[in-house]
Design an enzyme around this catalytic site. Structure first.
Site, short mmCIF file in Angstrom:
data_model
loop_
_atom_site.label_atom_id
_atom_site.label_comp_id
_atom_site.label_asym_id
_atom_site.label_seq_id
_atom_site.Cartn_x
_atom_site.Cartn_y
_atom_site.Cartn_z
N ASP A 1 0.86 -1.18 0.00
CA ASP A 1 0.00 0.00 0.00
C ASP A 1 0.90 1.23 0.00
O ASP A 1 1.67 1.45 0.95
CB ASP A 1 -0.90 0.02 1.24
CG ASP A 1 -1.92 -1.10 1.24
OD1 ASP A 1 -2.16 -1.67 0.16
OD2 ASP A 1 -2.47 -1.41 2.31
N ASP B 1 -13.76 -4.39 -1.85
CA ASP B 1 -13.56 -4.07 -0.43
C ASP B 1 -14.90 -4.16 0.31
O ASP B 1 -15.56 -3.15 0.53
CB ASP B 1 -12.99 -2.66 -0.27
CG ASP B 1 -11.60 -2.52 -0.87
OD1 ASP B 1 -10.79 -3.42 -0.67
OD2 ASP B 1 -11.34 -1.50 -1.53
#
Length: 524
Positions: free
Chosen positions: A224, A379
């Site tokens: 990330d 998600d």
């Protein structure tokens, strides 16, 4: 010197980097005359068969390429460039192939996930200089939905098993072509390319060739990436998507350095998720472009980039389509792009109108670069309900009751980094995205993120049962046993992790060592 035929689609940077890493210089083809002058030609075909053949025809490269292939000079074709050697493809029946080899290109017809994505082995059918220094049990990286079906066995170099046996490489004199990507196959792939570039090595048959090949389960390292408060790009990790600790962004290292470290540890792929967005940058100044360019110089496994793959207008008023953004990422070293929030909004519109427009980012990118280039990042979070009839969503029975004893739940998709829930469930999203042209699902879980409690097995099984494309399990890994659990209890083709690798609590090599002999993996 190596002449490289770059017809303008996909990631050829990795091929160039691999060749230069091996000590050769690369000159790009700008005209048919460049092909006529070439002494050694490498043709990395990426994406859609029809797009490749149209580009060759429209740029007057088709006839010079045919002349070269008949000349007997060294040629190395990769992926769709192998398919282009044949007469025609089911992927684009209206576009004829080069017709150098007799046969057709067919879509896989097995019950396994399509595209065939990941590391698989080779069954050698004839000796070749390409195999010098290889044991024969190495795995190479494949990513394709179509395979060649020659009319004769004479030119078959290797075959591979995926549902059934298919031809994975051909060899006729100095002409060789592989369905797999050597430039994305780590040390084994680089060795194979080195043997081609040498051009003088003895033909051999490796000693440890398998009788049957198996697709490996992939272990993917995820980074990330975002700007910290000083504007520096750092790798971070969220706790249920919160990346701050004591007010500052967690800094786990530099993205290029960490990616190389994971590659050397044995990661099967590396994924970058750009969680800043960089919404106002002109595309040519997007920081992730440089990250990809630098990473691809030393990391020879597939690279995926997610975040910001959408239409946008920069600070100068310049409009960019999602296809343009994806194209720039591919040209910078990415092999796949991951689409997240935009996919949810696209699916909502499809469900509302009952039809696809053909203009969404998913459809456009898949049409040009192939389904395998499009990953959908989902998600979701759990929403508990009393009964399957309580909501108009895909509801599952759960072994983990809700706060009020509820025995059913559905998985609500979210956007904006998990901050906003949307009225669509993860199973429906995955199914519609597959119909739109996506080739892979990256399945996260907000409830599991940062918990180190293991993957959400129920979610993974529900989504994988609903689609025929590969699924990457993500969120919740805390130890090597969690990887074994997800591969034993679900049909997921890959598992992704970030936190445990970043913290170096469980290095990738240790995960693979633990899995050895328990599930099929690629050896480090």
């Amino acid at each position: 010197m190596i002449t490289l035929l770059d017809y303008g689609a996909g990631n050829v940077r990795s091929v160039i980097n691999a060749i230069e890493r091996l000590g050769e210089t690369v000159v790009l083809v700008n005209s048919g005359a460049d092909i006529d002058r070439a002494e050694r030609l490498v043709f990395p075909g990426v994406g859609n068969f029809g797009a490749l053949m149209r580009s060759l025809r429209e740029n007057d490269l088709r006839d010079p390429l045919i002349r070269y292939l008949h000349s007997g000079k060294p040629f190395f074709g990769i992926c769709v460039a192998l398919q282009a050697l044949f007469a025609a493809s089911e992927e684009a029946p209206e576009e004829p192939g080069l017709g150098i080899l007799a046969g057709q290109v067919q879509r896989f017809t097995c019950d396994l996930a399509i595209p065939h994505i990941g590391w698989n082995g080779l069954k050698v059918r004839q000796a070749s200089p390409l195999f010098q220094g290889l044991q024969g049990n190495e795995k190479f990286y494949f990513v394709h939905s179509y395979h060649v079906a020659p009319e004769t066995d004479a030119d078959i170099l290797t075959t591979t098993d995926y549902g059934y046996e298919f031809v994975s490489a051909i060899q006729r004199g100095a002409m060789v072509a592989t369905q797999f990507h050597p430039e994305k196959s780590g040390k084994a792939g680089l060795k194979l390319l080195e043997n081609f570039l040498a051009g003088t090595r003895e033909a051999v048959t490796p000693a440890a060739c398998p009788q049957k090949t198996e697709l490996a389960k992939r272990i993917i390292a995820c980074l990330d990436v975002r700007a910290n408060d000083r504007g520096d790009l750092v790798v971070t990790k969220g706790d249920q998507y919160d990346v701050r600790e004591e007010g500052t962004v967690r800094n786990l290292g530099k993205p290029v350095e960490l990616a190389r470290e994971y590659y050397e540890q044995g990661a099967d792929e590396v994924t970058f998720l750009n969680i800043t967005g960089f919404r106002d940058f002109p595309l040519e100044d997007m920081p992730m472009l440089e990250v990809l360019q630098e990473t691809s110089k030393n990391v020879f496994v597939p690279l995926t980039i997610g975040g910001g793959i959408r239409d946008f207008t920069d600070c100068n008023g310049r409009y960019y389509s999602a296809l343009e953004v994806a194209s720039r990422y591919f040209r910078s070293g990415a092999d796949k792009v991951s689409i997240g929030s935009d996919a949810v909004l696209i699916v909502e519109e499809v469900l509302k109108t009952g039809k696809a427009t053909g203009l969404s980012s998913i459809e456009q990118i898949a049409r040009v670069y192939g389904n395998q280039a499009v990953v959908i990042s989902i998600d979701p979070r759990r929403v508990y309900v009393e009964s399957p009839e309580a909501v108009l969503h895909q509801v599952i029975s759960t072994d983990f009751p809700g706060p009020n004893g509820e025995r059913y739940c559905w998985y609500q998709c979210t956007i904006k980094g998990g901050r906003e829930g949307r009225p669509v469930d993860a199973v429906t999203l995955a199914k519609v995205c597959e119909q739109l042209g996506a080739g892979e699902i990256l399945l996260n879980c907000i409830d599991k993120d940062g918990t180190n409690s293991g993957f959400d097995i129920e979610l993974i099984n529900a989504v994988r049962a609903a689609v025929t494309i590969p699924v990457i399990a993500s969120s919740g890994a805390g130890c090597a046993e969690h990887f074994l659990e997800v591969f034993e209890k679900t049909p997921a083709e890959a598992a992704l992790a970030a936190g445990i690798f970043h913290r170096k609590e469980v290095p990738i090599g240790e995960v693979k060592a633990f899995l050895t002999g328990k599930v099929e993996i690629r050896s480090v």
